[in-house]
Enzyme design. Sequence first.
Site, PDB file in Angstrom:
ATOM      1  N   GLU A 214       9.344  -7.468  -2.008  1.00 44.69           N
ATOM      2  CA  GLU A 214       8.385  -7.405  -3.105  1.00 44.69           C
ATOM      3  C   GLU A 214       8.900  -8.105  -4.350  1.00 44.69           C
ATOM      4  O   GLU A 214       8.147  -8.787  -5.045  1.00 44.69           O
ATOM      5  CB  GLU A 214       8.061  -5.934  -3.420  1.00 44.69           C
ATOM      6  CG  GLU A 214       6.852  -5.742  -4.339  1.00 44.69           C
ATOM      7  CD  GLU A 214       7.164  -5.811  -5.826  1.00 44.69           C
ATOM      8  OE1 GLU A 214       6.223  -5.875  -6.635  1.00 44.69           O
ATOM      9  OE2 GLU A 214       8.369  -5.813  -6.203  1.00 44.69           O
ATOM     10  N   GLU A 215      10.186  -7.934  -4.653  1.00 47.20           N
ATOM     11  CA  GLU A 215      10.730  -8.490  -5.895  1.00 47.20           C
ATOM     12  C   GLU A 215      10.745 -10.014  -5.918  1.00 47.20           C
ATOM     13  O   GLU A 215      10.912 -10.612  -6.980  1.00 47.20           O
ATOM     14  CB  GLU A 215      12.146  -7.952  -6.149  1.00 47.20           C
ATOM     15  CG  GLU A 215      12.218  -6.449  -6.440  1.00 47.20           C
ATOM     16  CD  GLU A 215      11.610  -6.045  -7.777  1.00 47.20           C
ATOM     17  OE1 GLU A 215      11.073  -6.929  -8.486  1.00 47.20           O
ATOM     18  OE2 GLU A 215      11.671  -4.854  -8.121  1.00 47.20           O
TER      19      GLU A 215
END
Length: 339
Positions: A214-215
């Site tokens: 996600e990051e």
Amino acid sequence: MNYIIDQLKALTAIDSPSGFTEDVTRYTMEQFESLGYHPYRTKKGCVVCDLGGEGSPLILSAHIDTLGGMVAEIKKNGRLRITNIGGLNANNCETENCRIRTRSGKVFEGTLQMNDPSVHVNDEYSKQNRTFADMEIVIDEDVKEKKDTETLGICNGDFVCFDPRTTITKSGYIKSRFLDDKLSVAILLGLARDLQKKKLKLKRKVYVFITVYEEVGHGACGALPADAEEIISVDMGCIGEGLACTERMVSICAKDSHGPYDYEVTTNLIRCAQEGKLDFAVDVYPYYGSDADAALAAGYDLKHGLIGAGVYASHGYERSHIDGVKNTLKLLELYIKKK
């Protein structure tokens, strides 16, 4: 709440910057299995767990990957220049302790410092830029030049993982790096536990989807359950100037950098919060993207929403509160009991 806090402590203790998530993925799988579920792992390393129920399948997504660094250069003095993974900001990790995790399995301790960081020596210290080009990892080994560091087995591409410094205050504040988004993963584990212990009845099918990239923008871009109709990203709730949320609240996001969230989903979340008399806020996040956004950008035909416990000082040393956890868990329980 004790279970959720224990899970948060365990999760933050496992280094897991994007791309280095094997250990935390294994741990998360084991926790779902210990609760009696049958999770599976996607090829990319995400964890998927069917919580049960029938009809109108819903995905509750959170991410287990964090910010971090990677060795970009072994300098002549034997110290390390790093590049950031995700939105790690040099300004708020100066002087932080870290671990260099080599691909051979060796682990070395170090600290991120400014180049020439002594104020008794460097009278330009306060004026220097805080960028990763102007900072270095000082390794806690006897290294004086590049070949000393290479002899240790440290190489370009090794991961650099920063200490979370997780602590819970007597007043209920939760302080740690990486509450974004390990706090939400702990909450979803708490929800799964409640479903088993309290024998809660689901009025719809519910999946938990724990992502690992996600990051860096592609956490939920693939391998979502094929029958899903809706996705809610359970991530950090923003706190800052112009926003209504505090650490004690659950935040419902109406719009982020990618645009508005689904009108029906957001409205239903607000109604659940109102009916449950929860402490909540509805906010617009100015600089934000979620796994729900990533799923839609990848072409999934889903209704989408975003909620999370309020988290102060995002991407730095973050702070939330046990009340924010309670309100978030309660909102999830109320929402999944609605058809």
